[in-house]
Design a protein around this motif. Sequence first.
Motif, PDB file in Angstrom:
ATOM      1  N   LEU A  93       0.869  -1.179   0.000  1.00  0.00           N
ATOM      2  CA  LEU A  93       0.000   0.000   0.000  1.00  0.00           C
ATOM      3  C   LEU A  93       0.903   1.225   0.000  1.00  0.00           C
ATOM      4  CD1 LEU A  93      -3.037  -0.355  -0.093  1.00  0.00           C
ATOM      5  CD2 LEU A  93      -1.822  -2.370   0.712  1.00  0.00           C
TER       6      LEU A  93
ATOM      7  N   ASP B 189       2.954  12.101   8.814  1.00  0.00           N
ATOM      8  CA  ASP B 189       3.564  13.404   9.030  1.00  0.00           C
ATOM      9  C   ASP B 189       2.952  14.389   8.040  1.00  0.00           C
ATOM     10  OD1 ASP B 189       4.795  12.105   6.896  1.00  0.00           O
ATOM     11  OD2 ASP B 189       6.655  11.834   7.984  1.00  0.00           O
TER      12      ASP B 189
ATOM     13  N   ASP C 158       7.009  10.626   2.582  1.00  0.00           N
ATOM     14  CA  ASP C 158       7.232   9.436   1.753  1.00  0.00           C
ATOM     15  C   ASP C 158       8.176   8.435   2.403  1.00  0.00           C
ATOM     16  OD1 ASP C 158       6.945   7.662  -0.354  1.00  0.00           O
ATOM     17  OD2 ASP C 158       8.610   8.519  -1.497  1.00  0.00           O
ATOM     18  N   ARG C 159       7.922   8.113   3.654  1.00  0.00           N
ATOM     19  CA  ARG C 159       8.743   7.076   4.290  1.00  0.00           C
ATOM     20  C   ARG C 159       8.351   5.695   3.790  1.00  0.00           C
ATOM     21  NH1 ARG C 159       9.168   7.246  10.345  1.00  0.00           N
ATOM     22  NH2 ARG C 159      10.603   5.549   9.867  1.00  0.00           N
ATOM     23  N   THR C 160       7.196   5.584   3.133  1.00  0.00           N
ATOM     24  CA  THR C 160       6.796   4.303   2.534  1.00  0.00           C
ATOM     25  C   THR C 160       7.860   3.870   1.512  1.00  0.00           C
ATOM     26  OG1 THR C 160       4.502   5.025   2.809  1.00  0.00           O
ATOM     27  CG2 THR C 160       4.847   3.096   1.440  1.00  0.00           C
TER      28      THR C 160
ATOM     29  N   LEU D 272      -4.438   4.163  -2.258  1.00  0.00           N
ATOM     30  CA  LEU D 272      -5.817   4.251  -1.757  1.00  0.00           C
ATOM     31  C   LEU D 272      -6.301   5.679  -1.933  1.00  0.00           C
ATOM     32  CD1 LEU D 272      -5.259   2.213   1.554  1.00  0.00           C
ATOM     33  CD2 LEU D 272      -6.526   1.419  -0.459  1.00  0.00           C
TER      34      LEU D 272
ATOM     35  N   GLN E 108      -3.345  11.149   2.382  1.00  0.00           N
ATOM     36  CA  GLN E 108      -2.690  10.327   3.404  1.00  0.00           C
ATOM     37  C   GLN E 108      -3.681   9.844   4.476  1.00  0.00           C
ATOM     38  OE1 GLN E 108       1.189  10.820   6.151  1.00  0.00           O
ATOM     39  NE2 GLN E 108      -0.062  12.658   6.130  1.00  0.00           N
TER      40      GLN E 108
HETATM   41  N1  SAM Z   1       3.494  10.120   5.480  1.00  0.00           N
HETATM   42  C1  SAM Z   1       3.587   8.791   5.119  1.00  0.00           C
HETATM   43  C2  SAM Z   1       4.769   8.386   4.322  1.00  0.00           C
HETATM   44  O1  SAM Z   1       5.795   8.910   4.702  1.00  0.00           O
HETATM   45  O2  SAM Z   1       4.734   7.552   3.418  1.00  0.00           O
HETATM   46  C3  SAM Z   1       2.344   7.999   5.003  1.00  0.00           C
HETATM   47  C4  SAM Z   1       2.382   7.103   6.136  1.00  0.00           C
HETATM   48  S1  SAM Z   1       0.809   6.456   6.500  1.00  0.00           S
HETATM   49  C5  SAM Z   1       0.540   7.187   8.062  1.00  0.00           C
HETATM   50  C6  SAM Z   1       1.196   4.788   6.922  1.00  0.00           C
HETATM   51  C7  SAM Z   1       0.992   3.762   5.838  1.00  0.00           C
HETATM   52  O3  SAM Z   1      -0.380   3.699   5.459  1.00  0.00           O
HETATM   53  C8  SAM Z   1       1.751   4.003   4.551  1.00  0.00           C
HETATM   54  O4  SAM Z   1       3.089   3.540   4.640  1.00  0.00           O
HETATM   55  C9  SAM Z   1       0.933   3.203   3.539  1.00  0.00           C
HETATM   56  O5  SAM Z   1       1.270   1.837   3.563  1.00  0.00           O
HETATM   57  C10 SAM Z   1      -0.489   3.382   4.063  1.00  0.00           C
HETATM   58  N2  SAM Z   1      -1.194   4.498   3.406  1.00  0.00           N
HETATM   59  C11 SAM Z   1      -1.663   5.636   3.984  1.00  0.00           C
HETATM   60  N3  SAM Z   1      -2.307   6.396   3.088  1.00  0.00           N
HETATM   61  C12 SAM Z   1      -2.264   5.737   1.898  1.00  0.00           C
HETATM   62  C13 SAM Z   1      -2.754   6.007   0.583  1.00  0.00           C
HETATM   63  N4  SAM Z   1      -3.423   7.108   0.297  1.00  0.00           N
HETATM   64  N5  SAM Z   1      -2.513   5.081  -0.385  1.00  0.00           N
HETATM   65  C14 SAM Z   1      -1.827   3.944  -0.107  1.00  0.00           C
HETATM   66  N6  SAM Z   1      -1.344   3.637   1.110  1.00  0.00           N
HETATM   67  C15 SAM Z   1      -1.565   4.514   2.108  1.00  0.00           C
END
Ligand code: SAM
Length: 223
Positions: free
Chosen positions: A97, A124, A129-131, A144, A148
């Motif tokens: 995700l 944050d 974009d720590r993903t 999704l 965020q």
């Molecule tokens: N600010 C973040 C980052 O640095 O990538 C997003 C972190 S979010 C709180 C935690 C996780 O939820 C992400 O690593 C991702 O797997 C999922 N996630 C949150 N929003 C998403 C989106 N719109 N589409 C896909 N995955 C999402």
Amino acid sequence: MATPKHYVVEHLDVELEAWSKLEYLTIATETRPASSTAATDSSNNPDNIKPTFHLTSLPRELFENLPEELKGHENLDATMEEVNKLDGLKAEEVCLLDPRAEKDMCPEDGEVFKWFVFGGILGDDPPRDRTAELRKYGFTGRRLGPVQMTTDTAVRVTRLVVEEKIPLDKVPFVDFPELKISKNETTEMPFRYVKREDGTPIMPEGMVDLIKEDSNKGFLDMM
Ligand code: SAM
């Protein structure tokens, strides 16, 4: 019976913040397959008794001192191993995700993927974009939508789409809700949440109180 889906949160922080603990507890409970409590004979379908929520990449210190509520949760498999080492995981059945993926998640993805991987990171603002740290595994990415979400919301929405077969654009959302933290003060949460019928965002139990506490300590200003 459909094979249960597995939800993996790769923990990317050194510690476990109180917010993450509540999110992880909620995910463990919400992803617990209905049959896991009823089934006592697992001989025909071993997945029935296996946890479907995996918390991976835990630093040793945290793994050895995991809070009791998490350690004792029947649907939690906690490990220091990285996600790609999970037993039974096949790369072609895994979906990351990823807020930067090109394609949005759709109900048909539920036929292709069995494992769904999320970043165990607090959100944050603006998103950093720590993903990106999870892209090294080469799993197929799905988004999704453009906004965020908290990690527990991302798991909730994934389940609605791939298990309940609700298209992403039919999931009721509330963006950046304002929470009342004292008589005269509100704070805006910089995330998208699933909306209840009464219009309020679905959040883990205890989260609003925690937000109020942190807000009084000035913690939210640092986000
Ligand atoms: N600010 C973040 C980052 O640095 O990538 C997003 C972190 S979010 C709180 C935690 C996780 O939820 C992400 O690593 C991702 O797997 C999922 N996630 C949150 N929003 C998403 C989106 N719109 N589409 C896909 N995955 C999402």
